[in-house]
Write a protein that holds these residues in place. Structure first.
Motif, PDB file in Angstrom:
ATOM      1  N   THR A   1      36.613  -5.132  35.176  1.00 43.26           N
ATOM      2  CA  THR A   1      35.959  -4.253  36.149  1.00 43.26           C
ATOM      3  C   THR A   1      36.989  -3.524  36.998  1.00 43.26           C
ATOM      4  N   VAL A   2      37.989  -4.251  37.483  1.00 43.35           N
ATOM      5  CA  VAL A   2      39.037  -3.646  38.303  1.00 43.35           C
ATOM      6  C   VAL A   2      39.820  -2.614  37.489  1.00 43.35           C
ATOM      7  N   ALA A   3      40.189  -2.956  36.265  1.00 36.77           N
ATOM      8  CA  ALA A   3      40.958  -2.034  35.417  1.00 36.77           C
ATOM      9  C   ALA A   3      40.148  -0.784  35.100  1.00 36.77           C
ATOM     10  N   THR A   4      38.869  -0.942  34.856  1.00 42.66           N
ATOM     11  CA  THR A   4      38.004   0.206  34.541  1.00 42.66           C
ATOM     12  C   THR A   4      37.852   1.117  35.762  1.00 42.66           C
ATOM     13  N   THR A   5      37.707   0.529  36.937  1.00 47.25           N
ATOM     14  CA  THR A   5      37.613   1.313  38.170  1.00 47.25           C
ATOM     15  C   THR A   5      38.913   2.067  38.419  1.00 47.25           C
ATOM     16  N   GLN A   6      40.034   1.385  38.229  1.00 40.84           N
ATOM     17  CA  GLN A   6      41.352   2.007  38.399  1.00 40.84           C
ATOM     18  C   GLN A   6      41.532   3.152  37.404  1.00 40.84           C
ATOM     19  N   ARG A   7      41.096   2.934  36.166  1.00 40.36           N
ATOM     20  CA  ARG A   7      41.213   3.979  35.135  1.00 40.36           C
ATOM     21  C   ARG A   7      40.429   5.223  35.540  1.00 40.36           C
TER      22      ARG A   7
ATOM     23  N   ALA B   1      36.380 -14.435  26.298  1.00 40.83           N
ATOM     24  CA  ALA B   1      35.169 -13.701  26.681  1.00 40.83           C
ATOM     25  C   ALA B   1      34.168 -13.594  25.545  1.00 40.83           C
ATOM     26  N   ILE B   2      34.616 -13.779  24.294  1.00 42.48           N
ATOM     27  CA  ILE B   2      33.694 -13.546  23.183  1.00 42.48           C
ATOM     28  C   ILE B   2      33.368 -14.791  22.360  1.00 42.48           C
ATOM     29  N   ARG B   3      34.115 -15.875  22.557  1.00 43.21           N
ATOM     30  CA  ARG B   3      33.839 -17.063  21.735  1.00 43.21           C
ATOM     31  C   ARG B   3      32.606 -17.794  22.237  1.00 43.21           C
ATOM     32  N   GLU B   4      32.046 -18.606  21.377  1.00 46.94           N
ATOM     33  CA  GLU B   4      30.896 -19.423  21.777  1.00 46.94           C
ATOM     34  C   GLU B   4      31.403 -20.597  22.590  1.00 46.94           C
ATOM     35  N   TYR B   5      30.650 -20.951  23.607  1.00 48.19           N
ATOM     36  CA  TYR B   5      31.054 -22.031  24.493  1.00 48.19           C
ATOM     37  C   TYR B   5      30.472 -23.356  24.017  1.00 48.19           C
ATOM     38  N   SER B   6      31.306 -24.372  24.042  1.00 48.42           N
ATOM     39  CA  SER B   6      30.796 -25.710  23.765  1.00 48.42           C
ATOM     40  C   SER B   6      30.342 -26.329  25.082  1.00 48.42           C
ATOM     41  N   ALA B   7      29.449 -27.266  25.000  1.00 41.48           N
ATOM     42  CA  ALA B   7      28.931 -27.904  26.214  1.00 41.48           C
ATOM     43  C   ALA B   7      30.032 -28.636  26.973  1.00 41.48           C
ATOM     44  N   ALA B   8      31.026 -29.151  26.276  1.00 40.43           N
ATOM     45  CA  ALA B   8      32.076 -29.947  26.916  1.00 40.43           C
ATOM     46  C   ALA B   8      32.953 -29.130  27.851  1.00 40.43           C
ATOM     47  N   ASP B   9      33.251 -27.875  27.484  1.00 32.82           N
ATOM     48  CA  ASP B   9      34.159 -27.093  28.329  1.00 32.82           C
ATOM     49  C   ASP B   9      33.515 -25.825  28.864  1.00 32.82           C
ATOM     50  N   ALA B  10      32.214 -25.818  28.961  1.00 39.01           N
ATOM     51  CA  ALA B  10      31.504 -24.623  29.425  1.00 39.01           C
ATOM     52  C   ALA B  10      31.911 -24.225  30.837  1.00 39.01           C
ATOM     53  N   GLY B  11      32.153 -25.189  31.711  1.00 41.77           N
ATOM     54  CA  GLY B  11      32.523 -24.887  33.101  1.00 41.77           C
ATOM     55  C   GLY B  11      33.838 -24.150  33.196  1.00 41.77           C
ATOM     56  N   SER B  12      34.878 -24.645  32.535  1.00 42.33           N
ATOM     57  CA  SER B  12      36.181 -23.980  32.607  1.00 42.33           C
ATOM     58  C   SER B  12      36.174 -22.668  31.861  1.00 42.33           C
ATOM     59  N   ASP B  13      35.465 -22.595  30.741  1.00 42.38           N
ATOM     60  CA  ASP B  13      35.397 -21.348  29.982  1.00 42.38           C
ATOM     61  C   ASP B  13      34.654 -20.271  30.756  1.00 42.38           C
ATOM     62  N   LEU B  14      33.608 -20.678  31.465  1.00 38.98           N
ATOM     63  CA  LEU B  14      32.854 -19.717  32.257  1.00 38.98           C
ATOM     64  C   LEU B  14      33.757 -19.117  33.330  1.00 38.98           C
ATOM     65  N   THR B  15      34.573 -19.945  33.944  1.00 37.30           N
ATOM     66  CA  THR B  15      35.504 -19.457  34.952  1.00 37.30           C
ATOM     67  C   THR B  15      36.480 -18.464  34.335  1.00 37.30           C
ATOM     68  N   ASP B  16      37.014 -18.768  33.155  1.00 38.53           N
ATOM     69  CA  ASP B  16      37.927 -17.856  32.470  1.00 38.53           C
ATOM     70  C   ASP B  16      37.224 -16.555  32.092  1.00 38.53           C
ATOM     71  N   ALA B  17      36.006 -16.669  31.614  1.00 41.93           N
ATOM     72  CA  ALA B  17      35.244 -15.476  31.240  1.00 41.93           C
ATOM     73  C   ALA B  17      34.935 -14.624  32.462  1.00 41.93           C
ATOM     74  N   ASP B  18      34.575 -15.281  33.562  1.00 41.40           N
ATOM     75  CA  ASP B  18      34.306 -14.542  34.798  1.00 41.40           C
ATOM     76  C   ASP B  18      35.555 -13.821  35.279  1.00 41.40           C
ATOM     77  N   ARG B  19      36.682 -14.492  35.185  1.00 46.70           N
ATOM     78  CA  ARG B  19      37.955 -13.890  35.592  1.00 46.70           C
ATOM     79  C   ARG B  19      38.276 -12.681  34.709  1.00 46.70           C
ATOM     80  N   ALA B  20      38.083 -12.819  33.410  1.00 45.49           N
ATOM     81  CA  ALA B  20      38.344 -11.711  32.489  1.00 45.49           C
ATOM     82  C   ALA B  20      37.424 -10.534  32.786  1.00 45.49           C
TER      83      ALA B  20
END
Length: 110
Positions: free
Chosen positions: A54-60, A30-49
């Motif tokens: 959001t779910v954990a914060t709502t539950q808390r 969620a905090i590293r800089e994205y390279s152009a080569a893997d931006a698609g997969s990293d974005l998915t991981d970041a979105d998931r995180a």
């Protein structure tokens, strides 16, 4: 569920959620800089995180609110209609703030 058991379960849940939120906030994906080569997969991981955070914060928030209801003496009563929340519901979801009927109405409105 008696108040002491409810408090213990809620405090355990709160501690676990705090640990999970801490991990999610420090997630290197969620905090590293994205390279152009893997931006698609990293974005998915970041979105998931972000979604998990959001779910954990709502539950808390729900757990903290349940602890407040314990302190106020209103734990186990529906926040909408005042009816008793069924024991089985509190066993399954100690943070539950509504009876089954009111929770169903709330979910249908969404």
């Amino acid at each position: 569920m008696d108040a002491a058991t409810a408090r213990e379960r809620l405090e355990d849940m709160l501690a676990e959620l705090d640990r999970s939120i801490g991990v999610l906030q420090g997630d290197p994906v969620a905090i590293r800089e994205y390279s152009a080569a893997d931006a698609g997969s990293d974005l998915t991981d970041a979105d998931r995180a972000r979604a998990m955070l959001t779910v954990a914060t709502t539950q808390r928030r729900a757990v903290v609110d349940a602890i407040k209801r314990l302190d106020e003496g209103t734990y186990g009563r529906c926040v909408d209609c005042g009816a008793l929340v069924p024991e089985g519901r509190l066993e399954a979801r100690p943070e539950a703030s509504r009876c089954v009927q009111c929770q169903g109405k709330r979910e249908r409105r969404r």
